[in-house]
Enzyme design. Structure first.
Site, PDB file in Angstrom:
ATOM      1  N   GLY A 112      -5.849   8.229  11.290  1.00 38.02           N
ATOM      2  CA  GLY A 112      -6.774   7.220  11.804  1.00 38.02           C
ATOM      3  C   GLY A 112      -7.869   6.885  10.802  1.00 38.02           C
ATOM      4  O   GLY A 112      -7.846   7.318   9.647  1.00 38.02           O
ATOM      5  N   ASP A 136     -11.374   7.546   9.705  1.00 35.61           N
ATOM      6  CA  ASP A 136     -12.479   8.519   9.787  1.00 35.61           C
ATOM      7  C   ASP A 136     -12.413   9.346  11.078  1.00 35.61           C
ATOM      8  O   ASP A 136     -13.446   9.667  11.676  1.00 35.61           O
ATOM      9  CB  ASP A 136     -13.837   7.792   9.686  1.00 35.61           C
ATOM     10  CG  ASP A 136     -13.980   7.042   8.368  1.00 35.61           C
ATOM     11  OD1 ASP A 136     -13.577   7.595   7.335  1.00 35.61           O
ATOM     12  OD2 ASP A 136     -14.484   5.903   8.376  1.00 35.61           O
ATOM     13  N   ARG A 173       0.819  -1.214   0.000  1.00 33.56           N
ATOM     14  CA  ARG A 173       0.000   0.000   0.000  1.00 33.56           C
ATOM     15  C   ARG A 173       0.856   1.268   0.000  1.00 33.56           C
ATOM     16  O   ARG A 173       0.542   2.258  -0.665  1.00 33.56           O
ATOM     17  CB  ARG A 173      -0.951   0.006   1.210  1.00 33.56           C
ATOM     18  CG  ARG A 173      -1.913   1.182   1.199  1.00 33.56           C
ATOM     19  CD  ARG A 173      -3.082   0.961   2.107  1.00 33.56           C
ATOM     20  NE  ARG A 173      -2.687   0.767   3.500  1.00 33.56           N
ATOM     21  CZ  ARG A 173      -2.530   1.758   4.379  1.00 33.56           C
ATOM     22  NH1 ARG A 173      -2.743   2.993   4.022  1.00 33.56           N
ATOM     23  NH2 ARG A 173      -2.170   1.499   5.610  1.00 33.56           N
ATOM     24  N   HIS A 197     -18.139  10.673   4.532  1.00 36.70           N
ATOM     25  CA  HIS A 197     -18.451   9.433   5.254  1.00 36.70           C
ATOM     26  C   HIS A 197     -19.958   9.382   5.540  1.00 36.70           C
ATOM     27  O   HIS A 197     -20.533  10.377   5.997  1.00 36.70           O
ATOM     28  CB  HIS A 197     -17.671   9.411   6.568  1.00 36.70           C
ATOM     29  CG  HIS A 197     -17.867   8.142   7.336  1.00 36.70           C
ATOM     30  ND1 HIS A 197     -17.283   6.954   6.946  1.00 36.70           N
ATOM     31  CD2 HIS A 197     -18.587   7.866   8.450  1.00 36.70           C
ATOM     32  CE1 HIS A 197     -17.652   6.001   7.788  1.00 36.70           C
ATOM     33  NE2 HIS A 197     -18.438   6.524   8.710  1.00 36.70           N
TER      34      HIS A 197
HETATM   35  C1  GRF Z   1     -20.548   7.222  -0.109  1.00 40.86           C
HETATM   36  O1  GRF Z   1     -21.603   6.752   0.677  1.00 40.86           O
HETATM   37  C2  GRF Z   1     -19.471   7.782   0.760  1.00 40.86           C
HETATM   38  O2  GRF Z   1     -19.960   8.355   1.933  1.00 40.86           O
HETATM   39  C3  GRF Z   1     -18.669   6.559   1.106  1.00 40.86           C
HETATM   40  O3  GRF Z   1     -18.665   5.804  -0.077  1.00 40.86           O
HETATM   41  C4  GRF Z   1     -19.843   6.088  -0.824  1.00 40.86           C
HETATM   42  C5  GRF Z   1     -19.433   6.465  -2.202  1.00 40.86           C
HETATM   43  O4  GRF Z   1     -20.513   6.608  -3.073  1.00 40.86           O
HETATM   44  N1  GRF Z   1     -17.355   6.944   1.594  1.00 40.86           N
HETATM   45  P1  GRF Z   1     -20.255   7.072  -4.581  1.00 40.86           P
HETATM   46  O5  GRF Z   1     -19.228   6.125  -5.194  1.00 40.86           O
HETATM   47  O6  GRF Z   1     -19.759   8.479  -4.563  1.00 40.86           O
HETATM   48  O7  GRF Z   1     -21.572   6.934  -5.280  1.00 40.86           O
END
Ligand code: GRF
Length: 202
Positions: free
Chosen positions: A141, A143, A63, A107
């Site tokens: 971390g 989120d 990674r 998120h």
């Molecule tokens: C969203 O729900 C975001 O909060 C999460 O991943 C999802 C991505 O959705 N981190 P998209 O690919 O932008 O439709």
């Protein structure tokens, strides 16, 4: 402000960025990367004539090596802000050092509740009545970085993740594009006495 986006999946947040802020108010999406070569997000970027590149795990020793390649590519494209829009990997500290306080994430929960993957499922299993979304700076971390903006929605009768995701999606799109505009305008800073607290100028 040049923006790089990383996305692993559908790319609806990326699409909102392309539709609502790209090419406006001095904001340009200059690069869209993914860990998944077949991510729908990459198709959306290609359709908007934005340079794309996939960084599949198999092509990098680990990674850290992938993150170096990705940060080199984003920096080379001139990215000043990196938006993780459904990027389903962690980025390592060396990546963050390349873009200090300039990596943000969206998120699908009201942090600090339900960090990590399957946040909507976690919230449903817990039985919450209020769901929501968070846009935050990314730190080392999961989120856990300083919160820039949040929005909530009451869904007291929700039982399934699809239903909740459908309600959250428009909130995410509004919040994320709004935060990008604010950052471009220089309106997002930190409270000197509490660096966890993000201050947004009206
Ligand atoms: C969203 O729900 C975001 O909060 C999460 O991943 C999802 C991505 O959705 N981190 P998209 O690919 O932008 O439709």
């Amino acid at each position: 402000m040049n923006v790089g986006v990383l996305a692993s999946g559908e790319g609806s947040n990326l699409q909102a960025i392309l539709d609502r802020v790209h090419g406006r108010e001095g904001i340009e999406v200059v690069a869209v990367g993914s860990d998944k070569p077949d991510a729908r997000a990459l198709e959306r970027a290609r359709a908007a004539n934005v340079p794309v590149r996939a960084f599949p795990a198999g092509e990098h020793a680990d990674r850290a090596a992938r993150d170096v390649a990705m940060s080199d590519w984003l920096a080379g494209a001139g990215a000043e802000l990196v938006v993780l829009a459904g990027y389903m990997q962690l980025v390592d500290p060396a990546f963050l050092d390349r873009f200090p306080q300039r990596v943000i994430n969206v998120h699908p929960a009201l942090l600090p509740a339900f960090p990590g993957i399957r946040a909507v499922e976690q919230a449903l299993a817990y039985g919450v009545k209020v769901f929501g979304v968070t846009v935050h700076f990314v730190d080392e971390g999961v989120d856990s970085g300083p919160i820039i903006a949040q929005r909530a929605v009451e869904l007291p009768d929700a039982t399934g993740p699809q239903e909740v995701r459908a309600a959250l999606r428009p909130l995410e799109h509004d919040l994320l594009t709004g935060v990008i505009r604010l950052i471009a305008r220089g309106a997002v800073g930190f409270d000197r006495e509490n660096p966890r607290r993000v201050v947004v100028q009206p």
